[in-house]
Design an enzyme around this catalytic site. Structure first.
Site, PDB file in Angstrom:
ATOM      1  N   ASP A   1     -39.583  -7.533  36.930  1.00  0.00           N
ATOM      2  CA  ASP A   1     -38.398  -8.249  36.458  1.00  0.00           C
ATOM      3  C   ASP A   1     -37.146  -7.394  36.690  1.00  0.00           C
ATOM      4  O   ASP A   1     -37.232  -6.167  36.866  1.00  0.00           O
ATOM      5  CB  ASP A   1     -38.526  -8.582  34.972  1.00  0.00           C
TER       6      ASP A   1
ATOM      7  N   HIS B   1     -40.149  -9.315  43.194  1.00  0.00           N
ATOM      8  CA  HIS B   1     -39.736  -9.949  41.944  1.00  0.00           C
ATOM      9  C   HIS B   1     -40.871 -10.743  41.301  1.00  0.00           C
ATOM     10  O   HIS B   1     -40.770 -11.138  40.130  1.00  0.00           O
ATOM     11  CB  HIS B   1     -38.546 -10.874  42.203  1.00  0.00           C
TER      12      HIS B   1
END
Length: 474
Positions: free
Chosen positions: A449, A445
């Site tokens: 995204d 992450h």
């Protein structure tokens, strides 16, 4: 040595690999080997390598299985054929020329006058020691079985008078000594200490007992706390808690896998997103073209090549997933080398299929088949595992319904395939049964995204449900 020999050395298997461990010797010491015969399997923290004989002769093993060895070190030798006689002869007739042992020669008179606090095994015929000088001072040999039994039970062989030829200590002598409750003392006591210095004499009649069996009624129980703790070999399993558990050392490959998995979770912000895809279209495609595909290319059209092409399409759609972190920098990859996780008996390995965007389905299937065979036979090399940008793991072949795969650092994404299940689905307002597969995308992450991850996974789903997209690039 009196004959020519060639050392068996551990070869270099990669720049970053400095040690390995001997997983298996395929030959035994004394075996005759020919050029090309498989000698041993070396396992490292990345791959397993088989080492074959470069010359013919007789094998002598210097380092046993389970030992860790440095790259370049010698683990054995191959001598010429004449060496076979030199190696085998001593083992064939060990009693013909017994080797002197460091064990002190038994003194006949010692058992009679030794302090009673020290248990002594006395042979039944008290007059037998008179025959000792016939051996001309040569000590009787101690067999490996006797040595091992004595070592395992902490027995000092110098305290036992043997009942074999020339006073040889037999296995039954050691066992009788153990059964009689003999204790281990730091060192043997001199043969003739003052009798007055041994207070327990009056309470210890074992000296006068003619057979070991009678000693068991008067000697104290053995103090096992005095025995040295056994030292397990690096790989040999040792039974503990009465056989309820087995402890063994992890192989370098398993240790490397463990380190990689922990590092992946500690050094990346892992997140997993899920979706499901209808496998009807690709299953029909495979059924329709499989016969012609095999006839033309010699391999079957599998699901993996279709998923690899779908992943390549998704990486082109979402370039952020085809990237990796390097310190504070982001490295964007412009090539499509896809790793395919393969389970082996030694652990999970991930060989890389190169340039998947440029290869046909048949070429990808051929590469996968080659890697699977090499992984099964332990013949993958380090170059086969390096340089991937994304990984696909198919837990469905083992029956997995759903999982959260862990990325393969420094990659930023991994796709998990799962079992195909017939499930009721709503299609155009009607309930129909379709072959469905859950898909799981785990990603870093820090780089990717949520929107990008979902977009990628939906693109893969669309390509699988509409495989014509892969052919026309739509």
């Amino acid at each position: 040595e009196h004959f020519m020999s060639v050392d068996i050395k551990i070869p270099s298997v990669g720049e970053s690999i400095v040690t390995g461990y001997i997983a298996q010797w395929h030959k035994a010491s004394g075996d005759a080997v020919a050029v090309g015969d498989l000698l041993l399997t070396l396992e490292t923290d990345k791959i397993s390598t088989e080492i074959a004989a470069d010359t013919a002769g007789v094998l002598e093993i210097l380092v046993p299985e389970g030992e860790e060895v440095a790259i370049g070190s010698s683990v054995g030798r191959i001598g010429d054929a004449a060496a076979a006689v030199a190696i085998a002869a001593p083992a064939a007739i060990p009693a013909a020329e017994p080797e002197p042992e460091p064990t002190p020669e038994p003194v006949p008179a010692a058992p009679v006058v030794a302090p009673a606090a020290i248990p002594v095994a006395v042979p039944p015929p008290l007059t037998e020691p008179a025959s000792a000088p016939r051996s001309s001072g040569r000590k009787a040999p101690v067999s490996p079985v006797v040595k091992r039994l004595a070592k395992e039970n902490g027995v000092d062989l110098s305290r036992i008078v043997g009942t074999g030829k020339r006073g040889a200590i037999l296995k039954k002598d050691v066992q009788a000594y153990i059964d009689s409750g003999g204790q281990v003392a730091p060192a043997p006591v001199p043969a003739a200490p003052p009798v007055a210095a041994a207070p327990p004499v009056a309470a210890a009649p074992p000296v006068a007992v003619p057979s070991p069996s009678a000693q068991a009624t008067t000697l104290p129980k053995p103090d096992f706390s005095l025995r040295p703790a056994p030292q397990p070999s690096p790989i040999a399993a040792s039974l503990e808690e009465g056989g309820r558990i087995t402890r063994k050392r992890l192989s370098p490959l398993r240790r490397k896998i463990a380190t990689q998995l922990v590092a992946a979770q500690q050094q990346a912000a892992l997140l997993t997103t899920f979706n499901e895809c209808d496998m009807s279209a690709v299953m029909k495609l495979r059924k329709d073209v499989q016969e012609d595909f095999v006839a033309k290319h010699g391999v079957k059209l599998g699901f993996m090549s279709l998923f690899i092409k779908a992943v390549v399409d998704g990486l082109k759609e979402v370039p952020a997933i085809n990237a990796r972190m390097d310190g504070d920098d982001l490295i964007l990859n412009h090539f499509f080398d896809i790793g395919v996780a393969v389970g082996t008996k030694r652990g999970l390995v991930v060989p890389v299929v190169r340039d998947c965007d440029q290869k046909t389905f048949a070429e990808i299937e051929t590469d996968i088949g080659t890697y699977a065979a090499k992984a099964r036979d332990g013949k993958l090399v380090l170059a086969d595992l390096q340089g991937g940008v994304f990984t696909i793991s198919n837990g469905g072949i083992y029956g997995s319904m759903l999982s959260t795969p862990i990325i393969n650092p420094p990659q930023s994404g991994i796709l998990g395939m799962h079992n195909i299940m017939q499930r009721p689905m709503a299609v155009d307002g009607e309930v129909v049964v379709r072959p469905m597969m859950y898909l799981a995308l785990s990603y870093d992450h820090r780089i990717v995204d949520g929107k990008e991850a979902v977009t990628f996974l939906v693109r893969v789903k669309d390509c699988i449900e509409n495989p014509a997209r892969l052919l026309v690039g739509a």
